[in-house]
Design an enzyme around this catalytic site. Structure first.
Site: not given
Ligand code: NAD
Length: 230
Positions: A53, A104, A86-87
């Protein structure tokens, strides 16, 4: 004022340079979820979890909000906007969105491993073994790990149920319970899904798919909503 509820996932931050989890080339191809994002992983090797992290945090602090985050903040000029994300990054807040509910957790914060009510801002990017809460227990990342309850879910359901417009951005609708949120929006609410590879939306009424990256699709959608509001 009309209420817009926006559910965002990792995809909205992809163009800021933060990897999504499930896309090919995503984070989970490189690390084992069980080691770094579960209570069992934390028990087994807290130093490894903190290191994971710390790197995520460093990346978030170096990243900047993109056109998608900025467009959502602009929507607040005319609508009552609630972001549900969810980010774990803070790019919505840094873009100017005022109401952001994190499902999350938040990577820029730590919390007591003894008392979940004790939450702190992390200064800089490192949280280390030996960093303690005011009650003397080791601090952990303020993250909801796999296998843990999502404490803000009830609140999120209520917010979704009050939406006039519901926007979903950049989520594979894979991680539950967040993925089910769209079903709590009223049937007659206008719904938009911005994602270059949308999935998991079968059977949702009044849904318009915008098959674009957030940095392009959201500014276009926001311009449309703002112009129609006059
Ligand atoms: P995921 O990785 O499962 O899905 C990502 C989605 O984003 C896909 O449907 C993909 O097609 C789409 N995508 C890719 N590039 C894109 C763009 N430029 N614009 C719009 N859409 C785009 O992610 P999720 O559904 O959020 O679930 C994953 C888990 O991972 C969540 O719980 C989240 O908390 C966590 N996560 C968070 C971060 C962050 O905080 N930035 C990063 C990675 C994962």
């Amino acid at each position: 004022m009309k209420k817009v509820v926006v559910l965002t996932g990792a995809g909205i931050s992809a163009e800021s340079g933060i990897k999504t989890f499930r896309d090919s080339g995503g984070l989970w191809e490189e690390v084992d979820i069980n080691e770094v994002a579960t209570p069992e992983g934390w028990k087994k090797n807290p130093a490894r979890v903190l290191e994971f992290y710390n790197l995520r945090r460093k990346q978030v602090l170096d990243a900047k909000p993109n056109a998608g985050h900025l467009a959502l903040a602009e929507l607040e000029n005319v609508f009552d906007v609630q972001v549900i994300t969810q980010n774990i990054d803070n790019l919505h807040e840094r873009a100017g969105s005022k109401k952001v509910l994190h499902l999350h957790g938040e990577v820029t914060k730590s919390r007591s491993s003894l008392d979940p009510g004790l939450i702190y801002e992390i200064e800089g990017w490192q949280l280390d073994i030996g960093d303690k809460c005011s009650k003397g227990s080791q601090l952990r990342p303020h993250i909801v790990w796999f296998g843990e309850l999502v404490p803000n879910m009830e609140l999120a359901y209520r917010m979704a149920s009050e939406a006039d417009i519901f926007i979903v951005v950049g989520t594979s609708l894979n991680v539950h319970p967040a993925a089910g949120l769209v079903h709590y929006a009223p049937e007659q609410a206008l719904k938009f899904f911005v994602d270059p590879n949308p999935a998991g939306v079968e059977g949702i009424q009044h849904l318009e798919l915008i098959q674009e990256k957030a940095g392009k699709g959201l500014p276009t959608l926001v311009r449309k909503l703002l112009s129609e509001s006059h």
